[in-house]
Scaffold this motif. Structure first.
Motif, PDB file in Angstrom:
ATOM      1  N   GLU A   1      27.324-114.171  53.670  1.00  0.00           N
ATOM      2  CA  GLU A   1      26.913-114.139  55.080  1.00  0.00           C
ATOM      3  C   GLU A   1      25.437-114.461  55.232  1.00  0.00           C
ATOM      4  O   GLU A   1      25.046-115.248  56.098  1.00  0.00           O
ATOM      5  CB  GLU A   1      27.242-112.778  55.695  1.00  0.00           C
ATOM      6  N   LYS A   2      24.611-113.865  54.396  1.00  0.00           N
ATOM      7  CA  LYS A   2      23.162-114.074  54.488  1.00  0.00           C
ATOM      8  C   LYS A   2      22.785-115.534  54.272  1.00  0.00           C
ATOM      9  O   LYS A   2      21.922-116.070  54.964  1.00  0.00           O
ATOM     10  CB  LYS A   2      22.452-113.195  53.452  1.00  0.00           C
TER      11      LYS A   2
ATOM     12  N   LYS B   1      30.077-110.529  49.780  1.00  0.00           N
ATOM     13  CA  LYS B   1      30.231-110.806  51.212  1.00  0.00           C
ATOM     14  C   LYS B   1      28.865-110.847  51.906  1.00  0.00           C
ATOM     15  O   LYS B   1      28.586-111.754  52.690  1.00  0.00           O
ATOM     16  CB  LYS B   1      31.140-109.762  51.864  1.00  0.00           C
ATOM     17  N   LYS B   2      27.996-109.893  51.581  1.00  0.00           N
ATOM     18  CA  LYS B   2      26.650-109.882  52.164  1.00  0.00           C
ATOM     19  C   LYS B   2      25.890-111.144  51.769  1.00  0.00           C
ATOM     20  O   LYS B   2      25.195-111.748  52.590  1.00  0.00           O
ATOM     21  CB  LYS B   2      25.874-108.635  51.712  1.00  0.00           C
TER      22      LYS B   2
ATOM     23  N   GLU C   1      31.879-106.511  48.017  1.00  0.00           N
ATOM     24  CA  GLU C   1      31.040-106.132  49.161  1.00  0.00           C
ATOM     25  C   GLU C   1      29.674-106.821  49.093  1.00  0.00           C
ATOM     26  O   GLU C   1      29.151-107.296  50.099  1.00  0.00           O
ATOM     27  CB  GLU C   1      30.854-104.616  49.209  1.00  0.00           C
ATOM     28  N   LYS C   2      29.087-106.854  47.907  1.00  0.00           N
ATOM     29  CA  LYS C   2      27.785-107.515  47.746  1.00  0.00           C
ATOM     30  C   LYS C   2      27.944-109.022  47.903  1.00  0.00           C
ATOM     31  O   LYS C   2      27.092-109.692  48.502  1.00  0.00           O
ATOM     32  CB  LYS C   2      27.164-107.183  46.392  1.00  0.00           C
TER      33      LYS C   2
END
Length: 116
Positions: A83-84, A79-80, A76-77
């Motif tokens: 994306e960022k 993925k962030k 999850e981290k």
């Protein structure tokens, strides 16, 4: 375990990427793969490193290289982070640091001859 040297066989692994999909190193057999380890997504040094790979990926791909980044962060981290920063390669999760240890990328470090 000591660090890998040129010519060593890389230990195989299967880890989840930023999308939760399994990625296995042996799936890339016959290809040249850059595997890099970093301690934590979204920290200044790790972001710079990841963005350097992002910015160089077309040249690396043209040279026949695949890039895989491994950290102890959960998917999850990752993925962030992807994306960022617009990261365009797989980031793999090694939450128990087992691959980092097996590859010699995690453990006791020496700084000026002292274990830190």
């Amino acid at each position: 375990m000591p660090r890998l040297s040129v010519g060593d066989t890389a230990p195989d692994f299967t880890l989840s990427n930023q999308d939760g999909k399994s990625v296995t190193l042996s799936e890339f057999k016959g290809q040249r793969v850059v595997v890099y380890f970093y301690p934590a997504a979204m920290t200044p040094g790790c972001t710079t490193e990841a963005c350097d790979f992002r910015d160089s990926l077309s040249a690396l791909s043209a040279a026949g290289l695949v890039v895989l980044g491994i950290s102890p962060d959960k998917p999850e981290k990752l993925k962030k982070f992807a994306e960022k920063e617009g990261l365009n390669f797989d980031l793999l999760s090694d939450p128990d640091k087992s691959m980092m240890e097996e590859w010699g990328a995690f453990g006791e470090k020496k700084n000026y001859g002292k274990v830190v």
